[in-house]
Design an enzyme around this catalytic site. Structure first.
Site, PDB file in Angstrom:
ATOM      1  N   ARG A 150      29.005  32.017  44.276  1.00 13.65           N
ATOM      2  CA  ARG A 150      28.611  32.791  43.111  1.00 13.65           C
ATOM      3  C   ARG A 150      29.646  32.700  41.956  1.00 13.65           C
ATOM      4  O   ARG A 150      30.896  32.680  42.339  1.00 13.65           O
ATOM      5  CB  ARG A 150      28.151  34.243  43.376  1.00 13.65           C
ATOM      6  CG  ARG A 150      27.241  34.447  44.417  1.00 13.65           C
ATOM      7  CD  ARG A 150      27.106  35.807  44.527  1.00 13.65           C
ATOM      8  NE  ARG A 150      26.007  36.060  45.551  1.00 13.65           N
ATOM      9  CZ  ARG A 150      25.523  37.219  45.984  1.00 13.65           C
ATOM     10  NH1 ARG A 150      25.836  38.429  45.527  1.00 13.65           N
ATOM     11  NH2 ARG A 150      24.477  37.242  46.835  1.00 13.65           N
ATOM     12  N   ARG A 206      34.815  40.560  45.722  1.00 12.81           N
ATOM     13  CA  ARG A 206      34.218  39.869  44.726  1.00 12.81           C
ATOM     14  C   ARG A 206      34.821  38.493  44.747  1.00 12.81           C
ATOM     15  O   ARG A 206      35.449  38.149  43.737  1.00 12.81           O
ATOM     16  CB  ARG A 206      34.395  40.470  43.363  1.00 12.81           C
ATOM     17  CG  ARG A 206      32.966  39.977  42.466  1.00 12.81           C
ATOM     18  CD  ARG A 206      33.143  40.947  41.145  1.00 12.81           C
ATOM     19  NE  ARG A 206      32.723  42.193  41.340  1.00 12.81           N
ATOM     20  CZ  ARG A 206      31.582  42.614  41.396  1.00 12.81           C
ATOM     21  NH1 ARG A 206      30.586  41.999  41.219  1.00 12.81           N
ATOM     22  NH2 ARG A 206      31.387  44.035  41.544  1.00 12.81           N
ATOM     23  N   ARG A 210      33.439  41.886  52.912  1.00 10.57           N
ATOM     24  CA  ARG A 210      33.736  43.246  52.812  1.00 10.57           C
ATOM     25  C   ARG A 210      33.837  44.071  53.974  1.00 10.57           C
ATOM     26  O   ARG A 210      34.533  45.081  53.995  1.00 10.57           O
ATOM     27  CB  ARG A 210      32.423  43.756  52.020  1.00 10.57           C
ATOM     28  CG  ARG A 210      32.290  43.123  50.337  1.00 10.57           C
ATOM     29  CD  ARG A 210      31.471  43.579  49.489  1.00 10.57           C
ATOM     30  NE  ARG A 210      31.535  43.003  48.304  1.00 10.57           N
ATOM     31  CZ  ARG A 210      30.920  43.619  47.082  1.00 10.57           C
ATOM     32  NH1 ARG A 210      30.334  44.811  47.169  1.00 10.57           N
ATOM     33  NH2 ARG A 210      30.924  43.017  46.000  1.00 10.57           N
TER      34      ARG A 210
END
Length: 425
Positions: A261, A276, A390
């Site tokens: 991403r 992220r 995560r």
């Protein structure tokens, strides 16, 4: 994609529902184009009827030996007019489809109304945050101190928002993938899939990533392909342009993939650590469901993601996202948020969504209740089960010891060769 007929007949409702999501849309152009298309189709049908009648008259004239030249010439002109109108329909329908592709899914009536994340509603919570008798460290400091996470060398290799996992951290990622897949497949009946990690434009359009969110994707230069942002994309498109057997539904799938991403628009948020990243591992759940059962499937899928957190002994909560915080394709979404000591708060670790028939319409995925029944659109659901990086971050922070070593969660130890503690060698 929404049902065009529904949008046409309920334009005001669609605009109101989109406004609840914080999306202002103007359907006046869509309504005008739809009316123009309707008028064109009506004229085409009238002309076809006229041409057919004229053809019969031409045949009659020829049988009786009379001159049919004038009528033949008129029929030719009618045919040319039909072709002109049909050629004009193509760009008209493309503009209508483009409009529909950029309208988000409509929230279910059970979704709380809110402008942003502040309107989300906590549904339930499991566990209590751990009380430390020392100042807990953030996972990036723990990982760097243990020599198992290297952000500097990752930046040298690729750039910011990448990570090199070493030794126990690399082993933990692999262990978590297997642990999660075993829960979903061996215990919960999902079929494991290993799909391509690259997808074409049609696949990403089908799931709703394109055309609206092209900036969030990594496109391969000189190729018509994109790196997958999630396994949801290839799993959904397994059945694109297919008609499924309704008796075989639900079909439940699980897959591990790396995810890629660009995180466009997110700069400044969670820039440190594993939260992220441009590249991360994830185990994804995907369900093709009968429409009347899809909300029950959402609850079951969410419970499956929760089971992973429960087995690992992590404190978490389930949150119903409000209208203003849901994803583009979602009809209803639950987020699972895990407790992170470094934040003194919760962090999203899974998102489970019911997309209704929104993706199925874009991807043309239908089913029949019986061989003679008219095809209907399936409902699609997807959920993280879980985001692996995560989960590593949550384990490091919640299972840390004074001095920086990490206890390995009991449930994960068999997947790590019996390793009980991570300490700096």
């Amino acid at each position: 994609m929404l049902d065009p007929k529904f949008v046409l007949e309920n334009a005001g409702l669609v605009m109101d529902k989109c406004a609840q999501r914080g999306v202002r849309i103007d359907l006046s152009e869509f309504l005008r184009l739809s009316e123009a298309r309707k008028e064109t189709l009506r004229e085409v049908e009238d002309l076809r009827s006229r041409r057919n009648k004229a053809s019969e008259e031409v045949a009659g004239l020829k049988r009786s030996g009379r001159d049919a030249a004038a009528l033949i010439a008129e029929t030719k002109l009618v045919g040319e007019r039909i072709k002109t109108l049909e050629d004009g329909l193509k760009p008209l329908e493309e503009r209508i489809r483009t409009t529909l592709l950029n309208i988000p899914n409509l929230p279910d009536e059970s979704v709380p109304v809110g402008a942003d994340a502040s309107g989300n509603v906590e549904v339930r919570r499991a566990g209590e945050p751990r009380e430390f008798d020392f100042e807990p460290l953030a996972h990036w400091d723990l990982g760097t101190g243990l020599g198992i996470l290297d952000f500097d060398r990752a930046a040298k290799i690729a750039g910011s928002r990448f990570t090199v996992s070493l030794a126990a951290a690399a082993r933990m990622e692999r262990a978590l993938i297997n642990f999660m897949l075993d829960i979903h497949t061996r215990e919960r009946g999902f079929t494991e899939i290993l799909p391509p990690f690259i997808a074409n434009e049609a696949s990403l359009t089908g799931t709703g990533n394109l055309p609206k969110f092209a900036a969030d994707l990594f496109k391969l230069e000189d190729y018509p392909w994109y790196l997958v942002p999630t396994a949801e994309v290839p799993l959904t498109n397994l059945h694109r342009d297919e008609i499924l057997d309704g008796a075989a539904l639900p079909e439940r799938l699980a897959a591990y993939t790396p995810c890629f991403r660009s995180e466009a628009g997110s700069y400044g948020k969670d820039i440190r650590g594993l939260v992220r990243q441009h590249q991360f591992n994830k185990v994804e759940m995907m369900v093709f469901s009968l429409p009347e059962n899809s909300m029950d499937e959402l609850e079951s899928m969410t419970a499956g993601a929760e089971e992973v957190l429960k087995r690992l002994g992590l404190t978490y909560r389930v949150v119903a996202l409000c209208t203003g915080d849901m994803g583009f394709a979602s009809r209803k979404t639950y987020d699972l948020e895990v407790w992170m000591p470094s934040r003194r708060g919760f962090m999203e670790i899974s998102s489970c969504s019911n997309c209704g028939d929104f993706q199925a319409r874009r991807s043309n995925i239908r089913f029949r209740r019986d061989p003679k029944a008219k095809p209907e659109f399936v409902h699609t659901l997807n959920g993280s089960g879980l985001a692996v990086g995560r989960t590593v971050a949550a384990i490091l922070e919640n299972f840390q010891l004074d001095g920086g070593s990490i206890d390995v969660p009991q449930a994960l130890r068999p997947y790590m060769g019996g390793l009980t503690r991570i300490a700096r060698s």
